[in-house]
Design an enzyme around this catalytic site. Structure first.
Site, mmCIF file in Angstrom:
data_model
loop_
_atom_site.group_PDB
_atom_site.id
_atom_site.type_symbol
_atom_site.label_atom_id
_atom_site.label_comp_id
_atom_site.label_asym_id
_atom_site.label_seq_id
_atom_site.Cartn_x
_atom_site.Cartn_y
_atom_site.Cartn_z
ATOM 1 N N SER A 1 -7.852 0.123 -6.084
ATOM 2 C CA SER A 1 -8.231 0.385 -4.472
ATOM 3 C C SER A 1 -9.750 0.598 -4.524
ATOM 4 O O SER A 1 -10.723 -0.292 -5.222
ATOM 5 C CB SER A 1 -7.510 1.494 -3.980
ATOM 6 O OG SER A 1 -6.285 1.223 -3.655
ATOM 7 N N LYS B 1 0.977 -1.132 -0.033
ATOM 8 C CA LYS B 1 0.105 -0.143 -0.040
ATOM 9 C C LYS B 1 0.803 1.216 0.069
ATOM 10 O O LYS B 1 1.051 1.747 1.019
ATOM 11 C CB LYS B 1 -0.857 0.114 1.194
ATOM 12 C CG LYS B 1 -2.170 0.945 0.944
ATOM 13 C CD LYS B 1 -3.094 0.256 -0.222
ATOM 14 C CE LYS B 1 -4.084 1.341 -0.603
ATOM 15 N NZ LYS B 1 -4.564 1.085 -1.728
#
Length: 581
Positions: free
Chosen positions: A380, A189
């Site tokens: 995402s 991430k």
């Protein structure tokens, strides 16, 4: 009494004058609109210039005065460009297409979609030529589809492979005492990595290298097919910069000729036998060629979700659950709409807004087929709202995945200490609170971390159910890892490779309809007073003004800082500052 009569007469006179001015304004606008009517003439060549901003969807302003006066924002819709090329293929007045664009203001997946459509156009027997003073890499990729590619004698072709750059802020934070407190799930991430470190992690370098190589491989395959050069030869040309001068590019068969603009126009004239007339892609769209005409009652709804995801209503450039869910409900209620295509072009954003859109799609697909078409990026939160569709289609160069979440909060406690500020808090209860001027309390971190973990669990559950995979299977390819469309097909995150038209055709197949027309959503409304806000630079939007003042690179940095300031709640977002060159 006389005073009251005079007052009423004055008020009435004011409103009559206002009405007459409005009528005059409408008349001027209508005259201006009619005088700007575009007519396609015989022996025309369609000029493809993509230097205007390319959006997946760039609808006209609802206000007729805005359109008539030509003060709507300047952007081209990918859907209009694709339809225009399709219409030009069968238009007897269009002899061929000339690609003549210095800068391609579009993502690589959008460029690939246009390139594929030009490939189809050539099958009609009409020509595609390309000319420019110089070619940046994305432009050369687009132009290499042409039958012949020409460059100015003192021009250049930038052909060197793909690269990207990420800025890291950790030392800056330490120096000035202002930092971002980050709570995340997912070793890949990297949206928040620049705030945690001053160098790229191995995990981030791994994923970045992987998707750059995947995109480059796709570009090379396309260029190789059109130029008749091996992929090995193209890589050698990129490594050794063998296109850096026009003569070197010609010797290495990357182009077909080194000529001036007037000589290029002579070639076009020689090709069609008469002096050609040129019509821009914008004018061709204005002439009514930006959509495929059909009289069928059956409709396939294409709902465009473009931009970052924020909780709220949304705009043309921001995805909010308000506008998107209204469009989904409207399409669901329309009996003539037989299937829905959700076109996603988003790096993600608010996990809450993503969940609300996901829920609306879950309800919708119980009644009508839902197909997702992915644009430049659907990662995402952009993947979150896509994962439960009946089918998912992406371009090979689409950036997708990035299944992970994070929370981020600014903290100025070190700065406050340096300049002598002390913050004291008073509370009625003992629950953990957060202050910008105090170090993060461990209890607050633990509670927020639990929220991030819960959101990640829900995110993976949604993908698991939508894709028919186990939690463990999704988790293994999640952790915030970014993939290209080609890689996503291999690991099960999508079903097929293709563009928006392929998604529409698949949706029609699922709905079992042969005859249909496309209906685009959402409907955007803009107040006239907003549209009339023209700057001294001749621009009609804040972004256009800032672009004029700052330039592309600085504008991207400004928007990144602004967007991070506006983050609220837990985020499902990818590192949206990647600029592939």
């Amino acid at each position: 009494m006389k005073f009251l009569r005079n007052l009423l007469a004055s008020i009435l006179g004011f409103f009559i004058a206002l009405f007459l001015i409005f009528i005059l304004f409408v008349f001027i606008a209508s005259v201006a609109g009619s005088s700007n009517e575009v007519v396609v003439k015989s022996n025309s060549i369609l000029e493809l210039d993509l230097s205007l901003k390319i959006k997946d969807y760039a609808p006209k302003d609802d206000n007729p005065l805005v359109n008539a006066l030509g003060i709507s924002s300047s952007a081209l819709g990918l859907n209009n460009i694709i339809a225009a090329i399709e219409n030009a293929k069968n238009d007897s007045k269009i002899e061929g297409i000339s690609i003549n664009t210095t800068f391609v203001n579009a993502g690589i997946a959008q460029v690939q979609a246009i390139r594929n459509k030009l490939e189809e156009f050539k099958e009609s027997g009409k020509f595609v030529y390309a000319y420019n003073d110089f070619y940046e890499q994305k432009n050369y990729y687009l132009s290499s589809v042409a039958d012949s590619v020409f460059v100015n004698p003192v021009g250049i072709i930038d052909f060197r492979g793909l690269s990207t750059e990420v800025l890291y802020y950790k030392d800056f934070e330490d120096k000035f005492g202002v930092r971002m407190e980050v709570i995340r799930h997912g070793k890949y991430k990297s949206a928040v990595e620049p705030y945690l470190s001053n160098e790229m992690s191995e995990a981030n370098r791994e994923q970045t290298t992987s998707f750059l190589k995947s995109i480059w491989s796709e570009m090379l395959e396309d260029i190789s097919s059109n130029r008749g050069l091996s992929i090995e030869a193209l890589n050698i040309a990129a490594d050794s910069l063998k296109a850096r001068t026009p003569q070197m590019a010609l010797e290495n068969k990357l182009i077909d000729g080194v000529i001036y603009q007037d000589e290029y126009e002579e070639k076009l004239e020689s090709n069609i036998g008469v002096k050609p007339k040129f019509i821009s892609i914008e004018d061709y769209v204005k002439a009514g060629n930006g959509k495929i005409k059909s009289s069928s009652k059956n409709k396939i709804a294409v709902i465009y979700a473009q931009g970052q995801i924020f909780y709220g209503e949304g705009t043309q450039d921001i995805i909010g659950q308000g506008l998107i869910n209204k469009a989904l409900r409207k399409a669901k209620k329309d009996k003539n709409v037989k299937a829905i295509v959700l076109r996603v072009n988003s790096p993600g954003g608010s996990a809450l807004a993503s969940e609300l859109i996901w829920r609306e799609l879950e309800l919708l697909k119980k009644e009508k087929p839902v197909v997702v078409s992915m644009g430049n990026v659907a990662a995402s939160g952009g993947y979150y709202i896509a994962c439960n569709a009946n089918k998912i289609i992406a371009e090979p160069t689409t950036i997708t995945g990035s299944i992970g979440v994070f929370g981020v909060l600014p903290n100025a406690s070190e700065l406050a200490k340096k300049i002598g500020i002390n913050a004291e808090q008073v509370s009625t209860n003992n629950s953990p609170n957060y202050s910008l001027f105090e170090p993060m309390d461990k209890r607050f971190y633990d509670v927020t971390k639990q929220g991030v973990e819960d959101t990640y669990q829900v995110f993976v559950d949604r993908v698991s159910a939508g894709r028919g995979m186990t939690f463990e299977q999704v988790d293994a390819i999640a952790q915030g890892r970014v993939w290209t469309g080609k890689e996503a097909l291999a690991n099960g995150l999508i079903d097929e490779l293709g563009g928006l038209n392929d998604a529409v055709e698949l949706a029609a197949d699922l709905a079992e309809v042969d005859n249909y027309r496309v209906r685009n959503y959402p409907n955007y409304k803009k107040e006239l007073k907003e549209s009339l806000k023209i700057s001294p630079f001749g621009k009609s939007s804040k972004e256009e003004i800032l672009q004029e003042l700052l330039g592309d690179e600085e504008l991207r940095a400004y928007k990144a800082i602004k967007d991070f300031k506006n983050l609220k709640g837990i985020q499902a977002r990818m590192p949206f500052l990647y600029d592939i060159k």
